[in-house]
Design an enzyme around this catalytic site. Structure first.
Site, short mmCIF file in Angstrom:
data_model
loop_
_atom_site.label_atom_id
_atom_site.label_comp_id
_atom_site.label_asym_id
_atom_site.label_seq_id
_atom_site.Cartn_x
_atom_site.Cartn_y
_atom_site.Cartn_z
CB SER A 134 -76.94 -16.96 -14.83
OG SER A 134 -75.95 -16.08 -15.52
CE LYS A 160 -74.60 -14.27 -13.50
NZ LYS A 160 -73.36 -15.05 -12.63
CG LEU A 161 -81.01 -9.26 -16.34
CD1 LEU A 161 -81.34 -8.21 -16.73
CD2 LEU A 161 -81.94 -10.57 -16.70
CE LYS A 162 -73.78 -15.23 -17.69
NZ LYS A 162 -72.19 -14.66 -16.71
CG ASP A 188 -71.61 -12.24 -15.11
OD1 ASP A 188 -70.30 -11.46 -15.41
OD2 ASP A 188 -71.59 -13.29 -14.52
CG ASN A 190 -69.24 -12.89 -17.86
OD1 ASN A 190 -70.54 -13.83 -18.33
ND2 ASN A 190 -68.74 -14.53 -17.50
CD GLU A 213 -70.86 -12.32 -11.86
OE1 GLU A 213 -72.57 -12.39 -11.34
OE2 GLU A 213 -70.08 -13.28 -11.62
CG ASP A 238 -67.54 -14.85 -12.06
OD1 ASP A 238 -66.12 -15.70 -11.70
OD2 ASP A 238 -68.17 -15.34 -13.09
CE LYS A 262 -68.61 -18.89 -11.83
NZ LYS A 262 -68.65 -18.02 -12.61
N GLY A 290 -72.06 -20.77 -10.19
CA GLY A 290 -71.63 -21.69 -11.08
C GLY A 290 -71.50 -21.29 -12.35
O1 SMG Z 1 -74.73 -22.34 -13.37
O2 SMG Z 1 -75.94 -21.12 -13.63
C1 SMG Z 1 -74.45 -21.23 -13.55
C2 SMG Z 1 -74.04 -20.67 -14.94
C3 SMG Z 1 -73.50 -18.96 -14.11
O3 SMG Z 1 -73.63 -17.14 -15.30
C4 SMG Z 1 -73.39 -18.25 -14.51
N1 SMG Z 1 -71.38 -18.20 -14.81
O4 SMG Z 1 -69.38 -15.75 -15.33
O5 SMG Z 1 -70.64 -16.22 -13.63
C5 SMG Z 1 -70.41 -16.55 -15.05
C6 SMG Z 1 -70.96 -17.62 -15.59
C7 SMG Z 1 -69.43 -18.02 -16.19
C8 SMG Z 1 -69.97 -20.00 -17.41
S1 SMG Z 1 -70.22 -18.58 -18.54
C9 SMG Z 1 -68.88 -18.05 -19.31
MG MG Z 2 -70.13 -14.59 -13.78
#
Ligand code: SMG
Ligand code: MG
Length: 368
Positions: A134, A160-162, A188, A190, A213, A238, A262, A290
């Site tokens: 990620s 995975k790109l934010k 993702d 968020n 996501e 998520d 999760k 994660g």
């Molecule tokens: O553990 O590799 C990891 C991080 C994965 O992107 C990740 N987690 O929204 O999925 C998600 C984020 C939540 C934590 S950061 C706000």
């Molecule tokens: Mg997420």
């Protein structure tokens, strides 16, 4: 198995690179670890809560408070098992990440006392799981391309790109062009978009994303269902999925067609397995999310992800993607995979000296 003493350890782990999401940027992870000492064996738990209540309403200090004041007192003097923990803690509303940390420690102690691996207790069927990475929001597209290429060179099986408004179509287009059509790519948000952003999100459709996501707010299942009707890209939830019940509702409403599981977010590994089972029964793909876990949470998540229904690579990376030094021996990539620990309990050991070097606060609880 009876609890004799619990140590609650708050630690700070510096990240190798800052991790920026639509919630903000972090350069270290504050973690709450729980060492449960019982009359049979000791076990470790890790709480998924972060320093600030941004990703979920839970946060480290709140989790510590509810564990000390409300959850552990419910276990005093009782005969414990992983299954019983859920029932004993159920009267306390919410606080799923705090409950999951306790359940994990009980699982670890239970497995160690019985010479059984957590993987075998939870029903894992595979010896290793594909690793995904990620990637946070970087300063530029050039920096993003460089880190994507670096991770692919290390063997990661999925990227995975934010994303967030203003950082979506352009970075996705650039990455897809650079890595080619065959690499698994997902994004993702968020919860950074609103239902009015539908058109902007349809602009992601040409890039063959595995999934989008959590584009909308946690409680907006109907908004996600409406969006799913407009997009070709499958929606994965998520933040919205807090239990097997919410997973069932989200799937029945058509709010998502993929689920990020999760264990912390849903209250533990047993509830995580229920969501897995539900998804399998409906033919829905799931993957293990994660929370930048230490080697302890990572060991447990890698075991969970080895259940048969986890058909997509998870947010499960090598320890070195997050931390220079970890509290356990690092998880390393082996041909793009992480190997499921097979030793008793979680199957990993804590390096006490290194743990001490990360310590922020240490508290103890004993049954009265
Ligand atoms: O553990 O590799 C990891 C991080 C994965 O992107 C990740 N987690 O929204 O999925 C998600 C984020 C939540 C934590 S950061 C706000
Ligand atoms: Mg997420």
């Amino acid at each position: 198995m009876r609890v004799e003493r619990v140590e609650l350890l708050t630690i700070d782990l510096p990240l190798v690179t800052p991790f920026r999401t639509s919630y903000g940027s972090v350069d270290r992870e504050r973690k709450l670890l729980l060492r449960l000492l019982t009359d049979e064996a000791a076990g470790w738990g890790e709480c998924a809560a972060m320093l600030e209540p941004l990703y979920t309403s839970e946060y480290v200090d709140g989790a510590r408070d509810v564990i000390m004041g409300h959850l552990l007192p419910r276990l005093a003097g009782l005969d414990l098992s992983p299954e019983r923990i859920e029932t004993l803690l159920a009267p306390v509303r919410g606080h799923r990440m705090a409950k999951a940390a306790i359940e994990m420690a009980v699982f670890d102690a239970w497995g160690r006392a019985r010479d059984a691996s957590f993987a075998s207790l939870i029903g894992a069927t595979r010896p290793a799981v594909a690793a995904g990475v990620s990637i946070g929001i970087p300063a530029s597209i050039a920096a993003l391309l460089e880190s994507v290429e670096g991770y692919l060179a290390q063997g990661y099986r999925r990227v995975k790109l934010k994303i967030e408004p203003g950082w979506d179509v352009a970075p996705v287009a650039a990455v897809r062009e650079r890595i080619g059509a065959d690499v698994l790519l997902q994004v993702d948000a968020n919860a950074a978009y609103s239902p009015a952003d539908g058109e902007r999100l349809t602009a992601l459709d040409p890039f063959d994303l595995l999934l989008l996501e959590q584009p909308l707010a946690e409680d907006d299942l109907l908004g996600h269902a409406a969006l799913a009707g407009r997009l070709r890209t499958p929606i994965c939830l998520d933040e919205s999925i807090t239990s097997a019940v919410t997973a069932d509702h989200a799937l029945r409403l058509g709010a998502c067609s993929v689920v990020n599981i999760k264990p912390g977010r849903v209250g533990g590994y047993l509830e995580a397995r229920r969501i897995h089972d539900l998804a399998v029964s409906r033919g829905v793909p799931v993957w293990c999310g994660g929370m930048l876990e230490t080697g302890l949470g990572r060991a447990a998540n890698v075991a969970l992800a080895a259940l048969p229904g986890f058909s997509l690579p998870g947010d499960l990376s090598a320890s070195g993607r997050y931390y220079e030094a970890d509290v356990t021996a690092p998880f390393e990539l082996v041909d793009g995979h992480l190997v499921v620990p097979t030793g008793p309990g979680l199957g990993v050991e804590v390096d006490e000296e290194r743990l001490a070097s990360f310590m922020v606060e240490r508290e103890e609880w004993r049954p009265a």
